[in-house]
Motif scaffolding. Structure first.
Motif, short mmCIF file in Angstrom:
data_model
loop_
_atom_site.label_atom_id
_atom_site.label_comp_id
_atom_site.label_asym_id
_atom_site.label_seq_id
_atom_site.Cartn_x
_atom_site.Cartn_y
_atom_site.Cartn_z
N LEU A 49 4.93 -12.87 14.86
CA LEU A 49 5.58 -14.12 15.83
C LEU A 49 5.09 -15.39 14.90
CD1 LEU A 49 5.89 -15.20 18.53
CD2 LEU A 49 3.64 -15.25 18.91
N LYS B 274 7.81 -15.27 24.33
CA LYS B 274 7.19 -15.25 22.86
C LYS B 274 8.12 -14.11 22.37
CE LYS B 274 2.68 -17.12 23.53
NZ LYS B 274 1.26 -16.77 23.56
N ARG B 275 8.36 -13.23 23.02
CA ARG B 275 9.41 -12.24 22.33
C ARG B 275 10.86 -12.72 21.86
NH1 ARG B 275 9.59 -7.67 26.96
NH2 ARG B 275 11.17 -6.69 25.35
N TYR C 78 8.70 -23.53 24.41
CA TYR C 78 8.13 -23.14 23.03
C TYR C 78 9.00 -23.67 21.88
CZ TYR C 78 5.10 -19.86 25.70
OH TYR C 78 4.31 -19.09 26.66
N GLN D 23 8.95 -23.65 17.44
CA GLN D 23 8.39 -23.17 16.50
C GLN D 23 8.16 -24.37 15.35
OE1 GLN D 23 10.90 -19.98 14.42
NE2 GLN D 23 9.81 -20.42 12.35
N GLU E 182 -0.16 -21.70 19.38
CA GLU E 182 -0.21 -20.21 19.98
C GLU E 182 -0.68 -19.17 19.05
OE1 GLU E 182 0.69 -19.40 22.94
OE2 GLU E 182 1.73 -21.13 23.57
N VAL F 13 5.49 -6.75 19.33
CA VAL F 13 6.35 -7.87 18.81
C VAL F 13 5.32 -8.52 17.88
CG1 VAL F 13 7.64 -9.79 18.78
CG2 VAL F 13 8.11 -7.93 20.47
N MET F 14 4.20 -8.71 18.31
CA MET F 14 3.09 -9.79 17.41
C MET F 14 2.86 -8.87 16.13
SD MET F 14 1.08 -11.71 20.12
CE MET F 14 0.01 -12.54 18.78
N CYS G 280 3.91 -21.22 16.20
CA CYS G 280 4.68 -22.17 17.28
C CYS G 280 3.62 -22.70 18.35
CB CYS G 280 5.48 -21.34 18.12
SG CYS G 280 5.07 -19.75 18.81
N ALA H 247 9.69 -14.55 18.61
CA ALA H 247 9.77 -13.59 17.54
C ALA H 247 11.11 -13.11 17.18
CB ALA H 247 8.84 -12.55 18.03
N THR I 120 -1.11 -16.12 16.87
CA THR I 120 -0.03 -15.10 16.37
C THR I 120 -0.55 -13.87 15.76
OG1 THR I 120 -0.27 -16.26 14.29
CG2 THR I 120 1.33 -16.98 15.90
N LEU J 197 4.89 -7.65 24.08
CA LEU J 197 4.57 -8.79 23.23
C LEU J 197 3.54 -8.14 22.09
CD1 LEU J 197 4.20 -11.90 22.38
CD2 LEU J 197 2.35 -12.12 23.92
#
Length: 356
Positions: A322, A90-91, A126, A128, A282, A317-318, A325, A94, A284, A314
């Motif tokens: 994010l 997920k990183r 994953y 997007q 997912e 990052v979120m 996705c 992003a 976000t 994560l």
């Protein structure tokens, strides 16, 4: 002495035949070719990390990082063998990866048996912009591709089980979708989402189920998982492959919730009563992720399990964003086992945990 020597000799032999391992290698290539053709690219993320997926009931292996020349008693810090590459992938999403997959090893402490090995192979992907329906469509196409390719493997002799599975997977009606609620009604005539704990205990008693040690009487999700595993799962995917959808909101993991907040945008796929994968539309929202990590930590602490980190890369990052996705994690060993008509995953991996 002879008996000991014989056992030692047996323990060094692979549990999967060389013929099956050749089949496995070809099916792994089929999986990679499928995603390459669909526009995904393969990534590799850390197996050992300061982060780990925070799930109350997934127990990671913990390793100590000790810088050279330092004292292990005072200068070490925990690193986790990953139960899933979810956080790191997920990183990458992003960072703009768009559509990625990973085929590699993951680790779950304490899980061992005919369909479990503490070290196993996971296929996770994953993309997007995909919603849950798009994710299920990709999953269906992938499983059909693998099952179809199995019939063309050089030297593969179909079994009665593999032939029957082929017919079910390739059914022109496609895979069925059954909600969590509907699955219980079909099997038990009961709508469990609104059941009281007394009613849930009554279902277990009526079906002569003995709860596992350590299952707290007030652990609603624990009891629902227990009923699902004992009464519902064995029948799923016996006709056509079955997507079980709309899990209770309390079991959302890292999936988004429905608009009414009662169910989660999450599915699991079953073939012949065996769970193959776990897919999410997912989450976000960083605030919700933080809350869920805290809740999973609370559950772990309440039953005496080791605390896991509440801060993660994560989460950081979120907080920055994010993109929407969907993602899925599929157990490769189980899929290959079913495709080849075998009964245990030790027949498709060379050296299971007991003889690793």
């Amino acid at each position: 002495m002879g008996a000991v020597s014989n056992r030692a000799s047996e323990s060094i032999q692979p549990t999967a035949s060389i013929r099956v391992l050749r089949h496995r290698a070809r099916l792994l290539k089929v999986m990679r070719d499928f995603f390459d053709h669909e526009g995904f690219f393969e990534v590799e993320t850390p197996i050992l990390s300061i982060d780990t997926v925070v799930d109350a009931w997934l127990e990671p292996f913990v390793a100590d990082w000790i810088p050279l020349g330092c004292n292990w008693r005072t200068d070490g810090s925990a690193r986790y063998l990953q139960t899933s590459p979810e956080f790191a992938m997920k990183r990458l999403m992003a960072a703009g990866a768009g559509a990625i997959y990973q085929l590699g090893k993951v680790f779950r402490n304490g899980e061992s048996g005919q369909r479990h090995n503490p070290e196993f192979t996971m296929l996770e992907w994953y993309r997007q912009g995909d919603d849950l329906q798009a994710l299920m469509s990709t999953t269906e196409q992938l499983v059909q591709r693998v099952i179809s390719a199995t019939t063309a493997l050089p030297g593969f002799t179909p079994t009665a089980d593999s032939s029957a599975l082929y017919d079910r997977v390739m059914d022109p009606r496609g895979f069925e979708q059954v909600t969590y609620r509907e699955a219980f009604i079909r099997r038990l005539g009961t709508e469990v989402l609104s059941c009281s704990m007394d009613e849930i205990w009554g279902i277990a008693s009526t079906n002569q189920l003995v709860p596992p040690p350590g299952l707290d009487l007030d652990d609603r999700d624990g009891w629902l998982n227990f009923l699902l595993a004992e009464l519902i799962e064995p029948e799923l995917g016996r006709g056509r492959p079955t997507f079980l959808v709309d899990y209770p909101a309390s079991q959302a993991a890292l999936a988004r919730l429905s608009h009414d907040g009662l169910t989660a945008h999450r599915f699991e796929l079953y073939l012949d009563g065996i769970e193959l994968c776990n897919g999410y539309d997912e989450l976000t929202d960083a605030t919700t992720l933080r809350d869920r990590i805290r809740e999973q930590t609370r559950i772990r602490e309440a039953v005496g399990l080791r605390p896991l980190p509440q801060q993660s890369r994560l989460l950081t990052v979120m907080e920055k964003g994010l993109p929407p996705c969907s993602g899925n994690a599929l157990g490769v060993d189980r899929l290959i086992m079913l495709a080849l008509g075998l009964k245990t995953i030790s027949e498709v991996i060379p050296f299971p945990f007991e003889i690793a």
